[in-house]
Design an enzyme around this catalytic site. Structure first.
Site, PDB file in Angstrom:
ATOM      1  N   SER A 140       0.851  -1.190   0.000  1.00 39.69           N
ATOM      2  CA  SER A 140       0.000   0.000   0.000  1.00 39.69           C
ATOM      3  C   SER A 140       0.882   1.233   0.000  1.00 39.69           C
ATOM      4  O   SER A 140       1.991   1.211   0.554  1.00 39.69           O
ATOM      5  CB  SER A 140      -0.873   0.008   1.254  1.00 39.69           C
ATOM      6  OG  SER A 140      -1.541   1.247   1.380  1.00 39.69           O
ATOM      7  N   TYR A 153      -2.850  -1.416   9.843  1.00 40.29           N
ATOM      8  CA  TYR A 153      -2.752  -1.740   8.414  1.00 40.29           C
ATOM      9  C   TYR A 153      -1.425  -1.250   7.843  1.00 40.29           C
ATOM     10  O   TYR A 153      -0.699  -1.983   7.172  1.00 40.29           O
ATOM     11  CB  TYR A 153      -3.940  -1.097   7.681  1.00 40.29           C
ATOM     12  CG  TYR A 153      -3.934  -1.273   6.192  1.00 40.29           C
ATOM     13  CD1 TYR A 153      -4.447  -2.428   5.615  1.00 40.29           C
ATOM     14  CD2 TYR A 153      -3.432  -0.279   5.357  1.00 40.29           C
ATOM     15  CE1 TYR A 153      -4.463  -2.592   4.240  1.00 40.29           C
ATOM     16  CE2 TYR A 153      -3.447  -0.435   3.982  1.00 40.29           C
ATOM     17  CZ  TYR A 153      -3.968  -1.590   3.425  1.00 40.29           C
ATOM     18  OH  TYR A 153      -3.967  -1.744   2.050  1.00 40.29           O
ATOM     19  N   LYS A 157       1.718  -3.441   6.297  1.00 36.53           N
ATOM     20  CA  LYS A 157       2.153  -3.246   4.911  1.00 36.53           C
ATOM     21  C   LYS A 157       3.610  -2.781   4.844  1.00 36.53           C
ATOM     22  O   LYS A 157       4.344  -3.161   3.931  1.00 36.53           O
ATOM     23  CB  LYS A 157       1.226  -2.266   4.190  1.00 36.53           C
ATOM     24  CG  LYS A 157      -0.188  -2.796   3.989  1.00 36.53           C
ATOM     25  CD  LYS A 157      -0.219  -4.045   3.116  1.00 36.53           C
ATOM     26  CE  LYS A 157      -1.633  -4.470   2.797  1.00 36.53           C
ATOM     27  NZ  LYS A 157      -1.698  -5.595   1.857  1.00 36.53           N
TER      28      LYS A 157
END
Length: 191
Positions: A140, A153, A157
């Site tokens: 991401s 998150y 990532k």
């Protein structure tokens, strides 16, 4: 467009919807045979009913056992090691640091990071011994430019970016490992 994928085999995780589904569609349209891995059995069934050349592998990649079962099933359905591995499975949520408890951190790391580690540990050494291949890990843009929300998150990532670089160094030149780091895309994960 001819990407030279006719007759190639691929495993795509997180493949029933969103980016993963688009990847599966592209691979199939280019002549590849795909083992589509996802925990959403209903969406997987719809995908395999829509596209020829796709085998469904229903698995929960949040556990070691789920990853092992998914790889075993996918390799069996493909008839051997894949030429291509695309690690796309992931979850996301819009929460700030103080809102995320330990259980949510563990879930995020298990799915967005450790599933890639576990699947790669099973496949990369074997791919390197054989004909080689290519691995794409979907990270991401938040891995490199974090926001106040998505804390768990982003951390998962960012770890995936580092892991991917290490795997690229470890398995080159027989297996090529790359990251793709999309920004916001209007998919079920985003909505």
């Amino acid at each position: 467009m001819d990407l030279g994928l006719t007759g190639k085999t691929a495993i795509v995780t997180g493949s029933a919807t969103g980016i993963g589904r688009s990847i599966v569609e592209l691979l199939v349209n280019e002549g590849a045979v795909v083992a589509a891995v996802d925990r959403n059995a209903e969406a997987l069934e719809e995908l395999t009913n829509t596209l020829q050349g796709v085998s469904a592998v229903n698995a929960d990649l949040s556990t070691l056992e789920g990853c092992h079962g998914a790889v075993s099933d996918a390799v069996s359905k493909l008839g051997g090691m894949p030429n291509i591995l695309i690690n796309n499975a992931g979850i996301g949520r819009i929460l700030g640091f103080e809102e995320i408890d330990d259980e949510q951190w563990v879930e995020m790391l298990n799915i967005n990071f450790l599933s890639v580690v576990r699947i790669s540990r099973q496949l990369l050494p074997e791919m390197a011994k054989g004909a080689g291949g290519a691995v794409v890990n979907v990270t991401s843009d938040l891995a490199g430019q974090p926001e106040p929300v998505f804390v768990d998150y982003q951390a998962a990532k960012a770890a995936l970016v580092n892991f991917s670089k290490t795997m690229a160094l470890t398995y080159a030149p027989s297996v090529r490992v790359n990251n793709v780091a999309p920004g916001p895309i209007w998919t079920p994960l985003w909505t």
